[in-house]
Design a protein around this motif. Structure first.
Motif, PDB file in Angstrom:
ATOM      1  N   ALA A   9       0.851  -1.200   0.000  1.00 37.80           N
ATOM      2  CA  ALA A   9       0.000   0.000   0.000  1.00 37.80           C
ATOM      3  C   ALA A   9       0.877   1.237   0.000  1.00 37.80           C
ATOM      4  O   ALA A   9       2.034   1.192   0.375  1.00 37.80           O
ATOM      5  N   GLN A  10       0.282   2.314  -0.437  1.00 41.83           N
ATOM      6  CA  GLN A  10       0.994   3.572  -0.423  1.00 41.83           C
ATOM      7  C   GLN A  10       0.474   4.382   0.739  1.00 41.83           C
ATOM      8  O   GLN A  10      -0.726   4.436   0.966  1.00 41.83           O
ATOM      9  N   THR A  11       1.372   4.984   1.447  1.00 41.62           N
ATOM     10  CA  THR A  11       0.943   5.759   2.598  1.00 41.62           C
ATOM     11  C   THR A  11       1.684   7.082   2.628  1.00 41.62           C
ATOM     12  O   THR A  11       2.676   7.268   1.959  1.00 41.62           O
ATOM     13  N   LYS A  12       1.189   7.992   3.423  1.00 43.29           N
ATOM     14  CA  LYS A  12       1.896   9.262   3.547  1.00 43.29           C
ATOM     15  C   LYS A  12       2.025   9.617   5.021  1.00 43.29           C
ATOM     16  O   LYS A  12       1.265   9.137   5.859  1.00 43.29           O
ATOM     17  N   VAL A  13       2.998  10.418   5.300  1.00 46.35           N
ATOM     18  CA  VAL A  13       3.177  10.864   6.664  1.00 46.35           C
ATOM     19  C   VAL A  13       2.558  12.250   6.764  1.00 46.35           C
ATOM     20  O   VAL A  13       2.876  13.133   5.988  1.00 46.35           O
ATOM     21  N   GLU A  17      -1.455  18.464  12.580  1.00 46.84           N
ATOM     22  CA  GLU A  17      -2.462  19.481  12.253  1.00 46.84           C
ATOM     23  C   GLU A  17      -3.200  19.172  10.952  1.00 46.84           C
ATOM     24  O   GLU A  17      -4.296  19.625  10.729  1.00 46.84           O
ATOM     25  N   GLU A  18      -2.551  18.381  10.071  1.00 47.65           N
ATOM     26  CA  GLU A  18      -3.180  18.040   8.793  1.00 47.65           C
ATOM     27  C   GLU A  18      -4.255  16.974   8.958  1.00 47.65           C
ATOM     28  O   GLU A  18      -5.121  16.817   8.112  1.00 47.65           O
ATOM     29  N   LEU A  19      -4.134  16.186  10.034  1.00 46.41           N
ATOM     30  CA  LEU A  19      -5.068  15.075  10.232  1.00 46.41           C
ATOM     31  C   LEU A  19      -6.438  15.609  10.626  1.00 46.41           C
ATOM     32  O   LEU A  19      -6.551  16.669  11.233  1.00 46.41           O
ATOM     33  N   PRO A  20      -7.494  14.867  10.295  1.00 43.95           N
ATOM     34  CA  PRO A  20      -8.814  15.327  10.723  1.00 43.95           C
ATOM     35  C   PRO A  20      -8.918  15.350  12.244  1.00 43.95           C
ATOM     36  O   PRO A  20      -8.382  14.464  12.909  1.00 43.95           O
ATOM     37  N   GLY A  21      -9.599  16.341  12.767  1.00 43.32           N
ATOM     38  CA  GLY A  21      -9.681  16.488  14.224  1.00 43.32           C
ATOM     39  C   GLY A  21     -10.743  15.579  14.817  1.00 43.32           C
ATOM     40  O   GLY A  21     -11.870  15.526  14.324  1.00 43.32           O
ATOM     41  N   GLY A  37      -6.255   4.665  32.356  1.00 39.87           N
ATOM     42  CA  GLY A  37      -5.418   3.685  31.658  1.00 39.87           C
ATOM     43  C   GLY A  37      -5.998   3.366  30.292  1.00 39.87           C
ATOM     44  O   GLY A  37      -5.296   3.363  29.279  1.00 39.87           O
ATOM     45  N   VAL A  38      -7.306   3.127  30.257  1.00 44.54           N
ATOM     46  CA  VAL A  38      -7.985   2.802  29.008  1.00 44.54           C
ATOM     47  C   VAL A  38      -7.872   3.979  28.048  1.00 44.54           C
ATOM     48  O   VAL A  38      -7.550   3.830  26.872  1.00 44.54           O
ATOM     49  N   LEU A  39      -8.099   5.174  28.578  1.00 44.52           N
ATOM     50  CA  LEU A  39      -8.046   6.360  27.730  1.00 44.52           C
ATOM     51  C   LEU A  39      -6.680   6.556  27.084  1.00 44.52           C
ATOM     52  O   LEU A  39      -6.592   6.937  25.923  1.00 44.52           O
ATOM     53  N   GLU A  40      -5.638   6.284  27.851  1.00 43.67           N
ATOM     54  CA  GLU A  40      -4.288   6.456  27.293  1.00 43.67           C
ATOM     55  C   GLU A  40      -4.089   5.553  26.085  1.00 43.67           C
ATOM     56  O   GLU A  40      -3.534   5.949  25.071  1.00 43.67           O
ATOM     57  N   ASN A  41      -4.532   4.292  26.221  1.00 47.25           N
ATOM     58  CA  ASN A  41      -4.389   3.357  25.103  1.00 47.25           C
ATOM     59  C   ASN A  41      -5.200   3.803  23.900  1.00 47.25           C
ATOM     60  O   ASN A  41      -4.739   3.736  22.765  1.00 47.25           O
ATOM     61  N   LEU A  42      -6.419   4.262  24.169  1.00 46.68           N
ATOM     62  CA  LEU A  42      -7.266   4.719  23.065  1.00 46.68           C
ATOM     63  C   LEU A  42      -6.643   5.927  22.387  1.00 46.68           C
ATOM     64  O   LEU A  42      -6.637   6.039  21.169  1.00 46.68           O
ATOM     65  N   ALA A  43      -6.120   6.829  23.219  1.00 50.35           N
ATOM     66  CA  ALA A  43      -5.519   8.046  22.676  1.00 50.35           C
ATOM     67  C   ALA A  43      -4.390   7.688  21.721  1.00 50.35           C
ATOM     68  O   ALA A  43      -4.279   8.253  20.630  1.00 50.35           O
ATOM     69  N   ALA A  44      -3.587   6.698  22.112  1.00 50.11           N
ATOM     70  CA  ALA A  44      -2.469   6.307  21.254  1.00 50.11           C
ATOM     71  C   ALA A  44      -2.989   5.791  19.916  1.00 50.11           C
ATOM     72  O   ALA A  44      -2.419   6.094  18.862  1.00 50.11           O
ATOM     73  N   LEU A  45      -4.070   5.034  19.959  1.00 50.81           N
ATOM     74  CA  LEU A  45      -4.650   4.515  18.704  1.00 50.81           C
ATOM     75  C   LEU A  45      -5.194   5.643  17.835  1.00 50.81           C
ATOM     76  O   LEU A  45      -4.931   5.703  16.635  1.00 50.81           O
ATOM     77  N   LEU A  46      -5.962   6.518  18.460  1.00 55.32           N
ATOM     78  CA  LEU A  46      -6.610   7.590  17.710  1.00 55.32           C
ATOM     79  C   LEU A  46      -5.588   8.532  17.083  1.00 55.32           C
ATOM     80  O   LEU A  46      -5.785   9.028  15.971  1.00 55.32           O
ATOM     81  N   LYS A  47      -4.494   8.739  17.803  1.00 53.88           N
ATOM     82  CA  LYS A  47      -3.488   9.702  17.315  1.00 53.88           C
ATOM     83  C   LYS A  47      -2.844   9.254  16.009  1.00 53.88           C
ATOM     84  O   LYS A  47      -2.235  10.054  15.316  1.00 53.88           O
ATOM     85  N   LYS A  48      -2.948   7.975  15.691  1.00 56.37           N
ATOM     86  CA  LYS A  48      -2.352   7.513  14.437  1.00 56.37           C
ATOM     87  C   LYS A  48      -3.161   7.981  13.232  1.00 56.37           C
ATOM     88  O   LYS A  48      -2.680   7.984  12.123  1.00 56.37           O
ATOM     89  N   HIS A  49      -4.405   8.321  13.471  1.00 54.30           N
ATOM     90  CA  HIS A  49      -5.279   8.675  12.346  1.00 54.30           C
ATOM     91  C   HIS A  49      -5.850  10.086  12.421  1.00 54.30           C
ATOM     92  O   HIS A  49      -6.373  10.585  11.442  1.00 54.30           O
ATOM     93  N   PHE A  50      -5.823  10.643  13.627  1.00 56.58           N
ATOM     94  CA  PHE A  50      -6.513  11.929  13.838  1.00 56.58           C
ATOM     95  C   PHE A  50      -5.641  12.889  14.625  1.00 56.58           C
ATOM     96  O   PHE A  50      -4.732  12.476  15.352  1.00 56.58           O
ATOM     97  N   HIS A  51      -5.986  14.143  14.512  1.00 57.45           N
ATOM     98  CA  HIS A  51      -5.472  15.132  15.452  1.00 57.45           C
ATOM     99  C   HIS A  51      -6.405  15.034  16.656  1.00 57.45           C
ATOM    100  O   HIS A  51      -7.566  15.445  16.592  1.00 57.45           O
TER     101      HIS A  51
END
Ligand SMILES: O=CC(=O)O
Length: 394
Positions: A62-66, A70-74, A85-99
């Protein structure tokens, strides 16, 4: 990177059957297509060793971009409190795709943040979304509920803002079915009382003067045979249980046969015949207080009521009375109203009740899968693609 990370996140989750694999496929397709469209920025090809889809090991590229944050959707993540604890894990996941924007950040800098927010991530059924919040988010397109039940959201009101709502039915099915089985077994064999005896300093020996009942070969009545109900039936079959079910829509004959389930057109028939009655319906105006005094009185005095749907499906006062006067043998509840119950609530004083604090999906794997499913839904809305699990107002 986008794709590889998304799949890495899925790695710790064991391969699941049926519908859970569907979730993987949705995520796979959406994540891959998102990558393909990002052709303007830094693009590189990457090879993947394992695809978690049912096809087994397979190589994709696949092709991906970095993208800069700020460019990611909020995405606004609502403050759910008490689950850091749960929130921290979720935050890490969400940060890969969103601001990722927390409620605190939003409130501190409302003007700037409100324009950036295109989606809201709701963790399970805890926080709700009011009109005031919707009015302050002019670019909001989607509310991604992590969890299947959306009774905490006013779907009509949200829809009037042109905002979509999505949920995560695939990720929740197995863990919620497991908790249904766990509650049924724990109540049948009086596990909690057994534990209390075992740890009691007064206990000289472990002989007990009470007996449990057996789940094996007993009759299980499932009210609400959706995907969770069906997974409960699959599990119950391994216990040689006789399975009855009541549902708005009858399942296909092959599905009934696969788990040996018998359809009861009338809920009353199911209530009269079952040793264990398990509630797995969505909470809607039709299912509000579905089980009250009359329904409880139809149940066998040896029967157990298990609720893994929503507390308000049962008339709780009627249940207290039925348990106190032994109209039914016992209850096992993962959901109540309110949650948690006040410390002096009569349900907490009865020894024929087991209560757990709404933990149907409280597993490492489920939280992870729900977040992935919610992310896939949100990205689909933002990218104008088919939405895997949209919920519509009735
Ligand atoms: O209660 C849990 C859910 O709705 O997923």
């Amino acid at each position: 990177m986008f794709v590889s990370k998304a799949f890495n996140l899925l790695k710790p989750i064991p391969l699941m059957s049926g519908q859970s694999n569907l979730a993987y496929k949705f995520i796979h397709q959406l994540v891959a297509s998102h990558g393909r469209r990002c052709h303007r920025s830094v693009i590189y090809k990457q090879r993947y060793r394992t695809c978690p889809c049912s096809a087994g090991r397979q190589t994709i590229s696949a092709q991906t971009k970095v993208m800069a944050k700020e460019e990611l959707p909020g995405v606004l993540i609502l403050d759910i409190g008490g689950t850091q604890g749960v929130l921290e894990n979720l935050a890490a996941l969400l940060k890969k795709h969103f601001h990722l924007i927390t409620m605190k950040e939003f409130l501190e800098n409302k003007e700037e943040m409100s324009k950036k927010i295109q989606s809201v991530f709701v963790f399970e059924c805890r926080p709700t979304i009011d009109r005031e919040l919707l009015e302050s988010l002019p670019n909001l397109k989607v509310i991604g509920n992590s969890g299947v039940g959306v009774d905490h959201l006013d779907l009509k009101m949200i829809s009037s803002f042109g905002v979509k709502v999505t949920n995560t039915p695939h990720a929740v099915a197995d863990p919620t079915a497991d908790i249904g089985m766990a509650l049924m077994l724990a109540s049948a064999r009086r596990l909690v009382e057994g534990c209390q005896i075992a740890v009691s300093p007064d206990t000289k020996h472990f002989a007990v003067d009470w007996l449990g009942v057996e789940v094996t070969r007993a009759t299980l009545g499932i009210i609400g045979m959706g995907s969770i109900g069906y997974k409960v039936a699959q599990r119950a079959r391994a216990f040689n249980m006789r399975i009855l079910y009541h549902n708005r829509n009858r399942r296909r004959k092959e599905e009934e046969e696969a788990v040996g389930a018998h359809y009861c057109e009338k809920m009353e028939d199911l209530l009269q015949q079952s040793d264990f009655v398990m509630l797995i319906v969505n909470l809607t105006p039709e299912t509000h207080r579905l089980i009250g005094k009359k329904e409880l009185s139809l149940m066998k005095p040896t029967a157990t009521l298990i609720n893994i749907s929503r507390g308000a499906v049962i008339d709780q006062d009627a249940l207290v009375e039925a348990l106190q006067s032994k109209v039914i043998r016992a209850a096992a509840l993962d959901v109540t109203y309110p949650e948690p119950l006040p410390r002096d609530h009569p349900l907490l004083k009865l020894n024929n009740v087991i209560i757990t604090p709404h933990i149907g999906t409280a597993t490492v794997q489920a939280i992870h899968m729900m977040a992935e499913e919610a992310i896939a839904n949100i990205l689909a809305v933002l990218n104008g693609q088919p939405i895997p699990s949209e919920v519509f107002p009735k």
